[in-house]
Design an enzyme around this catalytic site. Structure first.
Site, short mmCIF file in Angstrom:
data_model
loop_
_atom_site.label_atom_id
_atom_site.label_comp_id
_atom_site.label_asym_id
_atom_site.label_seq_id
_atom_site.Cartn_x
_atom_site.Cartn_y
_atom_site.Cartn_z
N CYS A 81 0.82 -1.22 0.00
CA CYS A 81 0.00 0.00 0.00
C CYS A 81 0.85 1.27 0.00
CB CYS A 81 -0.97 0.00 1.18
SG CYS A 81 -0.21 -0.43 2.76
N HIS A 98 -2.92 6.37 4.56
CA HIS A 98 -1.47 6.49 4.73
C HIS A 98 -1.00 7.84 4.22
CE1 HIS A 98 -1.38 2.44 5.96
NE2 HIS A 98 -0.75 1.87 4.96
#
Length: 339
Positions: free
Chosen positions: A131, A243
């Protein structure tokens, strides 16, 4: 006529997001099969707003007739069952780390290296990157095309969702425990995550880096350019979803802010929101539930030749996992498979 699609790990956080994304993007599927471990068999999961799927036992499932299998069950499970699905004729798109560095398995971010999908036939498996790597290379790609990247230094601020539902639950429970004076229980993360940051994701390696940091290095080289040098420090932060990354890039040739902004504004999958004022940037809260990779705080770095710094934010469950996998499936279906 559409495709038969299996979603493996359908009861997990990424599995739920894959099912949601398939429905939202109206993937051309005639049949969707939800698969998980034996203990989850018999549960039901949502597909779109109206449909509910019965979860079947992965260990007992015959993949014959499945066109595309989207895997997110954990690396050990994928190692065993992804080749089984591939042998049965399915093209596997695997979200775990197990196959990423296999030279016969393409590692794909559709906005960056869609041409790599053409090599899926070697093992009938395509790997979805980590990710944190995905959102970074989406932002780096348009800049790399203008002035080749020499070196990247990145610090990540990664949400609890990167550790799955259990990670989000631990953040919630620890936060609650602080306010009600309950004992602090620590099971998922190495230290308290509530009101804290942890500079440790995945296991430590011999050189002092963590495996998460190593993944960013080797995956960027495989996806974007093997000549890029990269140093990463990966940090877990008390955010549920989304994130963030502080990225510093050194280019081989000059690239000014104006050129960089123009390239990022036109780049597929990127949204540039960068106003040098209060609230003129994107944070994880705004990225949650969104498909794009957001770039903010773009500025020159006067400490190196040809340097730029910027901030990158993205929903790690969407673009960092489910959406990227579904985009691969869409490209695979439209360009390589005949429904």
């Amino acid at each position: 006529m559409g495709y038969k699609v299996a979603v493996v790990g359908a009861t997990g956080a990424v599995g739920h997001e894959i099912l949601k994304t398939l429905a939202e993007r109206e993937f051309p599927a005639d049949e969707i099969v939800a698969l998980a471990s034996e203990r989850s068999a018999g549960q039901q999961v949502s597909y779109g707003e109206d449909d509910v799927l019965d979860v079947q036992d992965l260990a007992r499932y015959d993949f014959t007739g499945v066109d595309i299998a989207l895997f997110s069950p954990g690396a050990k499970v994928s190692a065993e069952y992804a080749p089984r699905a591939a042998r049965a004729g399915a093209v596997v798109i695997d979200n775990t780390s197990h196959f990423r560095m296999d030279p016969d398995v393409p590692l794909v971010v559709p906005e960056v290296n869609p041409q790599a999908i053409a090599d899926y036939g070697k093992k009938h498996i395509i790997a979805n990157p980590n990710c944190s790597t995905i959102q970074m290379v989406v932002a780096l790609k348009p800049l790399h095309e203008l002035a080749r990247i020499k070196r990247v230094v990145v610090a990540t601020y990664q949400a609890a969702a990167g550790a799955g539902k259990e990670g989000m639950d631990e953040l919630f429970n620890q936060t609650r425990a602080v306010y009600v004076n309950d004992p602090m229980k620590k099971e998922v993360f190495t230290k308290q995550i509530a009101f804290n940051v942890i500079p440790h994701i995945d296991v430590f390696m011999d050189d002092g880096s963590t495996k998460e940091e190593w993944k960013m290095v080797v995956e960027t080289k495989k996806i974007l350019d093997p000549s890029i040098k990269l140093q990463a420090t990966c940090v877990r932060v008390p955010v549920f979803i989304g994130h963030s990354e502080a990225v510093n890039v050194e280019f081989e040739t000059p690239l000014d802010e104006v050129e960089a902004r123009a390239a990022l504004k036109e780049a597929e999958g990127v949204v540039l929101i960068d106003h040098r004022a209060d609230e003129g940037y994107v944070t994880p809260v705004e990225s949650a539930g969104e498909d794009s990779v957001y770039v903010s705080r773009l500025r020159s770095d006067p400490t190196v030749d040809n340097g730029l710094s910027f901030w990158v934010v993205s929903d790690n469950l969407r673009k960092g996992a489910a959406l990227n996998a579904v985009q691969i499936a869409e490209k695979l279906a439209s360009d390589y498979l005949a429904a």
